[in-house]
Design a protein around this motif. Structure first.
Motif, mmCIF file in Angstrom:
data_model
loop_
_atom_site.group_PDB
_atom_site.id
_atom_site.type_symbol
_atom_site.label_atom_id
_atom_site.label_comp_id
_atom_site.label_asym_id
_atom_site.label_seq_id
_atom_site.Cartn_x
_atom_site.Cartn_y
_atom_site.Cartn_z
ATOM 1 N N THR A 1 3.625 -27.690 8.199
ATOM 2 C CA THR A 1 2.180 -27.766 9.009
ATOM 3 C C THR A 1 0.790 -27.987 8.884
ATOM 4 O O THR A 1 0.856 -28.816 7.044
ATOM 5 C CB THR A 1 1.905 -25.918 9.635
ATOM 6 O OG1 THR A 1 2.035 -25.480 7.674
ATOM 7 C CG2 THR A 1 2.667 -25.441 9.878
ATOM 8 N N ARG A 2 -0.209 -28.122 8.462
ATOM 9 C CA ARG A 2 -1.552 -28.373 8.116
ATOM 10 C C ARG A 2 -1.578 -27.497 6.932
ATOM 11 O O ARG A 2 -2.065 -28.456 6.090
ATOM 12 C CB ARG A 2 -2.722 -28.374 9.086
ATOM 13 C CG ARG A 2 -4.357 -28.977 8.717
ATOM 14 C CD ARG A 2 -5.129 -29.478 9.386
ATOM 15 N NE ARG A 2 -6.019 -30.240 9.173
ATOM 16 C CZ ARG A 2 -7.029 -30.238 8.183
ATOM 17 N NH1 ARG A 2 -7.266 -28.894 7.426
ATOM 18 N NH2 ARG A 2 -7.682 -30.858 7.920
ATOM 19 N N GLU A 3 -1.255 -26.493 7.291
ATOM 20 C CA GLU A 3 -1.404 -25.521 5.959
ATOM 21 C C GLU A 3 -0.603 -25.836 4.369
ATOM 22 O O GLU A 3 -0.756 -25.992 4.334
ATOM 23 C CB GLU A 3 -1.384 -24.012 6.243
ATOM 24 C CG GLU A 3 -2.784 -23.408 7.374
ATOM 25 C CD GLU A 3 -2.434 -24.018 8.453
ATOM 26 O OE1 GLU A 3 -1.572 -24.419 9.141
ATOM 27 O OE2 GLU A 3 -3.886 -24.384 9.260
ATOM 28 N N ARG A 4 0.474 -25.735 5.330
ATOM 29 C CA ARG A 4 1.784 -26.157 4.521
ATOM 30 C C ARG A 4 1.328 -27.765 3.985
ATOM 31 O O ARG A 4 1.729 -28.433 2.169
ATOM 32 C CB ARG A 4 2.622 -26.431 4.914
ATOM 33 C CG ARG A 4 4.290 -25.623 4.121
ATOM 34 C CD ARG A 4 5.168 -24.936 5.164
ATOM 35 N NE ARG A 4 6.111 -26.830 5.560
ATOM 36 C CZ ARG A 4 7.449 -27.136 5.952
ATOM 37 N NH1 ARG A 4 7.083 -26.133 6.358
ATOM 38 N NH2 ARG A 4 7.576 -27.894 6.471
#
Length: 192
Positions: A55-58
């Motif tokens: 994900t973008r957050e990861r």
């Protein structure tokens, strides 16, 4: 033995390396979106960790850790961009494989490239530069590379670099089977 890189005026703390078709550089804020796009590709992530897309957050958290590694250790993952286009194609670099305690202490050479850059020899080209950095600039005595047993493309790159198969094992966190390969500084110098 793992050593911290000695910095001098000739060796900046955040180095840049150049291969024939690639620039290996430090990370910028502009790299997050293309890196997150690459990490979200299920084919790119197929053999990474448990195989789930990122994900973008990861990706943002991983990028922050990557920057911190350069500060803490004097080495890390380089952003890999095509010299001709200036486009980010992924990363190649050095990391501590803490996810595989049985081989510690160790420093791992690894890479991840966007799918449209596969099959062009970029991983091998960049990894040669990173090996030179690892042994000549950082002063490592040994590097390892770890890949999923079914990741034949990465295994071919590892073999081209001269690493020898050390063992087959499983990653404790998710049970994925991996092969561990290794190369010493003496072996690298003999093959170079």
């Amino acid at each position: 033995m793992i050593t911290r890189r000695r910095t001098t005026p000739e060796r900046p703390e955040r180095p840049e390396r150049h291969a024939e078709r690639l620039r290996l550089r430090q990370w910028t804020e502009a790299d997050l979106d293309p890196l997150a796009e690459m990490d979200a590709d299920p084919e790119v992530m197929r053999y990474i960790g448990d195989g789930s897309p990122g994900t973008r957050e990861r990706t943002a958290a991983a990028l922050a850790r990557t920057r911190a590694c350069w500060d803490e250790r004097g080495y890390g993952l380089f952003a890999a961009e095509e010299t001709a286009t200036g486009e980010l194609i992924g990363w190649v670099g050095l990391a501590v494989p803490a996810y595989l305690p049985e081989i510690m202490p160790a420093v791992e050479i690894g890479w991840r490239l966007r799918r449209r850059s596969w099959g062009r020899g970029y991983a091998t080209e960049a990894a040669w530069e990173v090996l030179a950095f690892a042994f000549d600039a950082v002063g490592l005595e040994r590097v390892v590379s770890v890949c999923h047993v079914d990741n034949h493309a990465s295994a071919r790159v590892i073999a081209k670099l001269g690493l020898a198969h050390d063992r087959t094992t499983r990653v404790p966190a998710h049970g994925q089977p991996v092969q561990v390969w290794s190369l010493t500084r003496a072996e690298y110098r003999a093959s170079a």
